[in-house]
Design a protein around this motif. Structure first.
Motif, short mmCIF file in Angstrom:
data_model
loop_
_atom_site.label_atom_id
_atom_site.label_comp_id
_atom_site.label_asym_id
_atom_site.label_seq_id
_atom_site.Cartn_x
_atom_site.Cartn_y
_atom_site.Cartn_z
N VAL A 10 0.85 -1.19 0.00
CA VAL A 10 0.00 0.00 0.00
C VAL A 10 0.89 1.24 0.00
CG1 VAL A 10 -1.81 1.25 1.24
CG2 VAL A 10 -1.72 -1.26 1.33
N PHE A 11 0.60 2.18 -0.89
CA PHE A 11 1.33 3.45 -0.89
C PHE A 11 0.41 4.52 -0.29
CE2 PHE A 11 5.23 5.28 -2.80
CZ PHE A 11 5.09 6.56 -2.32
N ILE A 12 0.89 5.17 0.77
CA ILE A 12 0.12 6.21 1.43
C ILE A 12 0.78 7.56 1.18
CG2 ILE A 12 -0.80 7.06 3.61
CD1 ILE A 12 -0.90 4.24 4.65
N ASP A 13 0.05 8.44 0.53
CA ASP A 13 0.49 9.80 0.26
C ASP A 13 0.63 10.57 1.57
OD1 ASP A 13 1.13 12.09 -1.15
OD2 ASP A 13 -0.69 12.09 -2.38
N GLY A 14 1.29 11.71 1.52
CA GLY A 14 1.39 12.55 2.70
C GLY A 14 0.09 13.27 2.99
N GLY A 15 0.07 14.02 4.09
CA GLY A 15 -1.09 14.82 4.42
C GLY A 15 -1.78 14.39 5.70
N THR A 16 -2.52 15.32 6.27
CA THR A 16 -3.16 15.06 7.57
C THR A 16 -4.33 14.09 7.46
OG1 THR A 16 -4.53 17.05 7.24
CG2 THR A 16 -2.48 17.31 8.46
N THR A 17 -5.01 14.06 6.32
CA THR A 17 -6.10 13.09 6.17
C THR A 17 -5.54 11.68 6.07
OG1 THR A 17 -7.44 14.75 5.05
CG2 THR A 17 -8.14 12.46 4.83
N ASN A 18 -4.50 11.50 5.26
CA ASN A 18 -3.92 10.17 5.09
C ASN A 18 -3.23 9.68 6.36
OD1 ASN A 18 -4.87 9.93 2.53
ND2 ASN A 18 -2.94 10.34 1.50
N THR A 62 2.83 -4.29 3.70
CA THR A 62 3.95 -3.39 3.43
C THR A 62 3.38 -2.03 3.04
OG1 THR A 62 5.33 -5.22 2.65
CG2 THR A 62 6.01 -2.99 2.03
N ILE A 63 3.86 -1.02 3.71
CA ILE A 63 3.41 0.34 3.44
C ILE A 63 4.58 1.15 2.90
CG2 ILE A 63 2.50 2.48 4.41
CD1 ILE A 63 0.93 0.81 6.38
N ALA A 64 4.40 1.70 1.72
CA ALA A 64 5.38 2.62 1.13
C ALA A 64 4.85 4.04 1.27
CB ALA A 64 5.63 2.28 -0.33
N THR A 65 5.72 4.97 1.51
CA THR A 65 5.33 6.37 1.61
C THR A 65 6.53 7.26 1.32
OG1 THR A 65 4.27 8.05 3.01
CG2 THR A 65 5.77 6.51 4.10
N HIS A 66 6.28 8.43 0.81
CA HIS A 66 7.35 9.42 0.65
C HIS A 66 7.21 10.51 1.70
CE1 HIS A 66 3.96 11.10 -1.37
NE2 HIS A 66 4.59 12.08 -1.97
N SER A 67 6.44 10.21 2.76
CA SER A 67 6.22 11.16 3.85
C SER A 67 6.90 10.67 5.12
CB SER A 67 4.72 11.31 4.11
OG SER A 67 4.49 11.97 5.34
N TYR A 124 9.86 18.47 0.33
CA TYR A 124 8.94 19.60 0.15
C TYR A 124 8.31 19.85 1.51
CZ TYR A 124 4.82 22.19 -1.48
OH TYR A 124 3.84 23.14 -1.66
N LYS A 125 8.78 20.88 2.20
CA LYS A 125 8.46 21.05 3.61
C LYS A 125 7.00 21.39 3.86
CE LYS A 125 13.15 22.38 4.97
NZ LYS A 125 14.00 23.42 5.58
N HIS A 126 6.35 22.05 2.91
CA HIS A 126 4.96 22.43 3.13
C HIS A 126 4.08 21.21 3.39
CE1 HIS A 126 0.85 23.74 2.19
NE2 HIS A 126 1.25 24.92 2.62
N SER A 127 4.33 20.14 2.62
CA SER A 127 3.56 18.90 2.79
C SER A 127 4.35 17.81 3.48
CB SER A 127 3.08 18.40 1.41
OG SER A 127 2.25 19.34 0.79
N MET A 128 5.63 18.05 3.75
CA MET A 128 6.53 17.07 4.37
C MET A 128 6.54 15.76 3.58
SD MET A 128 8.24 18.40 6.78
CE MET A 128 8.90 16.96 7.61
N VAL A 129 6.83 15.87 2.28
CA VAL A 129 6.96 14.70 1.41
C VAL A 129 8.21 14.86 0.55
CG1 VAL A 129 4.50 14.15 1.32
CG2 VAL A 129 5.46 15.75 -0.35
#
Length: 250
Positions: free
Chosen positions: A94-102, A116-121, A143-148
Protein backbone atom coordinates in the motif's frame (compact mmCIF):
# COMPACT_ATOMS: atom_id res chain seq x y z
CA UNK A 1 -23.40 43.38 -22.02
CA UNK A 2 -22.28 45.55 -19.11
CA UNK A 3 -18.87 45.06 -17.55
CA UNK A 4 -20.46 43.93 -14.28
CA UNK A 5 -22.58 41.36 -16.15
CA UNK A 6 -19.53 39.95 -17.99
CA UNK A 7 -17.59 39.59 -14.79
CA UNK A 8 -20.48 37.92 -13.02
CA UNK A 9 -20.68 35.49 -15.93
CA UNK A 10 -16.94 34.84 -15.73
CA UNK A 11 -17.25 34.03 -12.00
CA UNK A 12 -20.15 31.67 -12.68
CA UNK A 13 -18.27 29.89 -15.47
CA UNK A 14 -15.18 29.46 -13.29
CA UNK A 15 -17.33 27.71 -10.70
CA UNK A 16 -19.12 25.46 -13.20
CA UNK A 17 -16.34 24.79 -15.75
CA UNK A 18 -13.19 25.23 -13.68
CA UNK A 19 -11.56 27.50 -16.27
CA UNK A 20 -12.05 30.39 -18.68
CA UNK A 21 -10.58 30.29 -22.19
CA UNK A 22 -10.48 33.92 -23.29
CA UNK A 23 -10.83 33.25 -27.01
CA UNK A 24 -13.78 30.90 -26.61
CA UNK A 25 -15.68 33.24 -24.28
CA UNK A 26 -15.03 36.23 -26.56
CA UNK A 27 -16.43 34.32 -29.54
CA UNK A 28 -19.48 33.20 -27.55
CA UNK A 29 -20.27 36.75 -26.41
CA UNK A 30 -19.32 38.30 -29.78
CA UNK A 31 -16.76 40.54 -28.13
CA UNK A 32 -13.08 41.19 -28.77
CA UNK A 33 -10.62 38.93 -27.00
CA UNK A 34 -8.93 42.06 -25.64
CA UNK A 35 -12.14 42.92 -23.76
CA UNK A 36 -12.22 39.51 -22.07
CA UNK A 37 -8.51 39.64 -21.30
CA UNK A 38 -8.97 43.07 -19.69
CA UNK A 39 -11.78 41.65 -17.54
CA UNK A 40 -9.57 38.74 -16.50
CA UNK A 41 -6.65 41.05 -15.71
CA UNK A 42 -8.80 43.34 -13.56
CA UNK A 43 -10.43 40.40 -11.77
CA UNK A 44 -7.03 38.85 -11.10
CA UNK A 45 -5.81 42.16 -9.62
CA UNK A 46 -8.83 42.08 -7.32
CA UNK A 47 -7.97 38.52 -6.22
CA UNK A 48 -11.03 36.98 -7.86
CA UNK A 49 -9.24 34.54 -10.18
CA UNK A 50 -5.81 33.34 -11.32
CA UNK A 51 -4.58 34.41 -14.74
CA UNK A 52 -2.98 31.70 -16.89
CA UNK A 53 -1.87 31.63 -20.53
CA UNK A 54 -4.99 31.99 -22.65
CA UNK A 55 -7.48 32.47 -19.85
CA UNK A 56 -7.99 31.98 -16.12
CA UNK A 57 -8.48 29.44 -13.32
CA UNK A 58 -10.31 29.77 -10.00
CA UNK A 59 -8.36 30.93 -7.00
CA UNK A 60 -7.51 28.01 -4.73
CA UNK A 61 -7.24 29.22 -1.13
CA UNK A 62 -3.67 28.79 0.16
CA UNK A 63 -3.24 25.85 2.49
CA UNK A 64 -2.13 26.58 6.05
CA UNK A 65 1.01 24.87 7.28
CA UNK A 66 1.01 21.21 8.28
CA UNK A 67 0.60 21.85 12.00
CA UNK A 68 -2.44 24.07 11.44
CA UNK A 69 -3.99 21.62 8.96
CA UNK A 70 -4.03 18.90 11.62
CA UNK A 71 -6.79 20.79 13.46
CA UNK A 72 -9.00 21.46 10.39
CA UNK A 73 -11.98 19.07 9.99
CA UNK A 74 -10.22 16.66 12.35
CA UNK A 75 -13.30 14.50 13.03
CA UNK A 76 -14.15 14.21 9.33
CA UNK A 77 -10.56 13.29 8.43
CA UNK A 78 -10.61 10.63 11.13
CA UNK A 79 -13.73 9.05 9.59
CA UNK A 80 -12.19 9.12 6.11
CA UNK A 81 -9.03 7.47 7.40
CA UNK A 82 -10.97 4.76 9.21
CA UNK A 83 -12.95 3.95 6.06
CA UNK A 84 -9.76 3.73 4.01
CA UNK A 85 -8.15 1.40 6.56
CA UNK A 86 -11.13 -0.93 6.28
CA UNK A 87 -10.26 -1.52 2.61
CA UNK A 88 -6.85 -3.03 3.40
CA UNK A 89 -5.90 -6.69 3.71
CA UNK A 90 -2.84 -8.52 4.99
CA UNK A 91 -0.15 -9.07 2.39
CA UNK A 92 -0.84 -5.95 0.31
CA UNK A 93 1.66 -3.32 -0.77
CA UNK A 94 0.00 0.00 0.00
CA UNK A 95 1.33 3.45 -0.89
CA UNK A 96 0.12 6.21 1.43
CA UNK A 97 0.49 9.80 0.26
CA UNK A 98 1.39 12.55 2.70
CA UNK A 99 -1.09 14.82 4.42
CA UNK A 100 -3.16 15.06 7.57
CA UNK A 101 -6.10 13.09 6.17
CA UNK A 102 -3.92 10.17 5.09
CA UNK A 103 -2.23 10.16 8.48
CA UNK A 104 -5.58 9.03 9.85
CA UNK A 105 -5.36 5.85 7.74
CA UNK A 106 -2.28 4.80 9.69
CA UNK A 107 -3.87 5.69 13.02
CA UNK A 108 -6.84 3.46 12.13
CA UNK A 109 -4.76 0.46 11.00
CA UNK A 110 -4.62 -2.55 13.32
CA UNK A 111 -1.07 -2.67 14.62
CA UNK A 112 -0.78 -6.43 14.06
CA UNK A 113 -1.78 -6.33 10.38
CA UNK A 114 1.04 -7.71 8.22
CA UNK A 115 1.38 -5.63 5.08
CA UNK A 116 3.95 -3.39 3.43
CA UNK A 117 3.41 0.34 3.44
CA UNK A 118 5.38 2.62 1.13
CA UNK A 119 5.33 6.37 1.61
CA UNK A 120 7.35 9.42 0.65
CA UNK A 121 6.22 11.16 3.85
CA UNK A 122 8.55 10.96 6.87
CA UNK A 123 5.58 11.97 9.04
CA UNK A 124 3.54 8.97 7.84
CA UNK A 125 6.51 6.62 8.31
CA UNK A 126 6.99 7.80 11.90
CA UNK A 127 3.39 6.91 12.75
CA UNK A 128 4.15 3.29 11.80
CA UNK A 129 6.84 2.81 14.43
CA UNK A 130 4.81 0.38 16.57
CA UNK A 131 3.04 -1.39 13.68
CA UNK A 132 3.93 -4.84 12.43
CA UNK A 133 3.83 -3.55 8.84
CA UNK A 134 7.05 -3.29 6.89
CA UNK A 135 7.79 0.29 5.88
CA UNK A 136 9.42 1.53 2.68
CA UNK A 137 10.34 5.20 3.04
CA UNK A 138 10.95 6.96 -0.29
CA UNK A 139 13.64 9.64 -0.12
CA UNK A 140 14.42 12.72 -2.17
CA UNK A 141 14.18 16.49 -1.87
CA UNK A 142 11.91 17.39 1.04
CA UNK A 143 8.94 19.60 0.15
CA UNK A 144 8.46 21.05 3.61
CA UNK A 145 4.96 22.43 3.13
CA UNK A 146 3.56 18.90 2.79
CA UNK A 147 6.53 17.07 4.37
CA UNK A 148 6.96 14.70 1.41
CA UNK A 149 9.93 13.73 -0.76
CA UNK A 150 9.99 14.91 -4.37
CA UNK A 151 12.47 15.05 -7.24
CA UNK A 152 14.45 12.59 -9.32
CA UNK A 153 15.47 10.30 -6.45
CA UNK A 154 11.87 9.89 -5.33
CA UNK A 155 10.67 9.18 -8.87
CA UNK A 156 13.39 6.57 -9.40
CA UNK A 157 12.46 4.69 -6.22
CA UNK A 158 8.74 4.85 -7.02
CA UNK A 159 9.51 3.27 -10.39
CA UNK A 160 10.54 0.03 -8.64
CA UNK A 161 7.19 -0.47 -6.87
CA UNK A 162 3.84 -1.96 -7.87
CA UNK A 163 1.41 -0.93 -5.12
CA UNK A 164 -1.95 -2.67 -4.81
CA UNK A 165 -3.56 0.55 -3.59
CA UNK A 166 -2.44 4.17 -3.62
CA UNK A 167 -4.22 6.47 -1.20
CA UNK A 168 -3.87 9.83 -2.92
CA UNK A 169 -4.08 13.26 -1.38
CA UNK A 170 -5.12 16.29 -3.47
CA UNK A 171 -6.05 19.90 -2.80
CA UNK A 172 -8.84 20.06 -5.40
CA UNK A 173 -11.12 17.95 -7.59
CA UNK A 174 -13.30 19.08 -10.49
CA UNK A 175 -15.49 17.02 -12.87
CA UNK A 176 -13.83 18.47 -15.97
CA UNK A 177 -10.27 18.94 -14.72
CA UNK A 178 -9.79 16.05 -12.35
CA UNK A 179 -7.56 16.12 -9.30
CA UNK A 180 -4.92 18.77 -8.79
CA UNK A 181 -2.51 20.20 -6.26
CA UNK A 182 -0.53 23.36 -5.63
CA UNK A 183 3.07 22.27 -6.26
CA UNK A 184 4.59 21.21 -9.59
CA UNK A 185 7.08 18.67 -8.21
CA UNK A 186 4.60 17.15 -5.78
CA UNK A 187 2.08 16.68 -8.60
CA UNK A 188 4.71 14.82 -10.66
CA UNK A 189 5.37 12.40 -7.80
CA UNK A 190 1.66 11.76 -7.29
CA UNK A 191 1.23 11.03 -11.02
CA UNK A 192 4.13 8.59 -10.92
CA UNK A 193 2.72 6.67 -7.95
CA UNK A 194 -0.73 6.49 -9.51
CA UNK A 195 0.74 5.17 -12.77
CA UNK A 196 2.43 2.30 -10.88
CA UNK A 197 -0.56 1.39 -8.69
CA UNK A 198 -3.28 -1.16 -9.41
CA UNK A 199 -5.88 1.26 -8.11
CA UNK A 200 -5.86 4.79 -6.76
CA UNK A 201 -8.32 6.04 -4.18
CA UNK A 202 -8.51 9.67 -3.07
CA UNK A 203 -9.62 10.81 0.38
CA UNK A 204 -11.31 14.20 0.00
CA UNK A 205 -13.01 16.61 2.37
CA UNK A 206 -15.99 18.53 1.01
CA UNK A 207 -14.30 21.90 0.44
CA UNK A 208 -11.98 20.34 -2.16
CA UNK A 209 -14.82 19.65 -4.61
CA UNK A 210 -15.52 21.89 -7.63
CA UNK A 211 -12.12 23.53 -7.29
CA UNK A 212 -8.97 23.55 -9.42
CA UNK A 213 -5.36 23.90 -8.25
CA UNK A 214 -2.54 24.86 -10.63
CA UNK A 215 -0.94 21.45 -11.17
CA UNK A 216 -2.81 18.47 -12.63
CA UNK A 217 -2.51 15.03 -11.03
CA UNK A 218 -5.05 12.81 -12.80
CA UNK A 219 -8.43 12.78 -14.45
CA UNK A 220 -11.34 11.77 -12.26
CA UNK A 221 -11.92 8.74 -14.48
CA UNK A 222 -8.45 7.43 -13.56
CA UNK A 223 -9.50 6.96 -9.94
CA UNK A 224 -10.90 3.66 -8.66
CA UNK A 225 -12.87 5.49 -6.00
CA UNK A 226 -13.29 8.48 -3.73
CA UNK A 227 -13.72 8.39 0.04
CA UNK A 228 -15.87 11.37 1.01
CA UNK A 229 -17.80 12.66 4.02
CA UNK A 230 -21.27 11.17 4.42
CA UNK A 231 -24.17 13.40 3.51
CA UNK A 232 -22.60 15.34 0.66
CA UNK A 233 -25.06 16.74 -1.89
CA UNK A 234 -25.85 14.26 -4.67
CA UNK A 235 -25.24 16.84 -7.40
CA UNK A 236 -21.66 17.23 -6.17
CA UNK A 237 -20.81 13.52 -6.30
CA UNK A 238 -23.01 12.58 -9.30
CA UNK A 239 -20.43 13.54 -11.99
CA UNK A 240 -17.99 11.05 -10.45
CA UNK A 241 -20.55 8.28 -10.07
CA UNK A 242 -21.41 8.82 -13.74
CA UNK A 243 -17.74 8.14 -14.60
CA UNK A 244 -17.95 4.79 -12.83
CA UNK A 245 -16.09 5.79 -9.68
CA UNK A 246 -17.00 4.10 -6.44
CA UNK A 247 -18.09 6.79 -3.97
CA UNK A 248 -17.40 5.56 -0.45
CA UNK A 249 -19.06 7.61 2.29
CA UNK A 250 -17.52 7.85 5.73
Amino acid sequence: MLTSQRRALISTRLTSDGQIVAGELAAELKLSEDTIRRDLRDMASAGLLKRVHGGALPITPPLPDLEARQTISADIKKRLGQKAAELLHAGQLVFIDGGTTNAQIVRALPREMKLTIATHSPAIATLLEKHRAEVILIGGSLYKHSMVATGAAALAAIGTLRPDIFFLGATAIHPAHGLSTGDYEEAAVKRAIAARSTETIALLTEEKFNAVSPHHIAGAEEMAGLIVPAGMAQDVTAPYRDRGLQIIEA
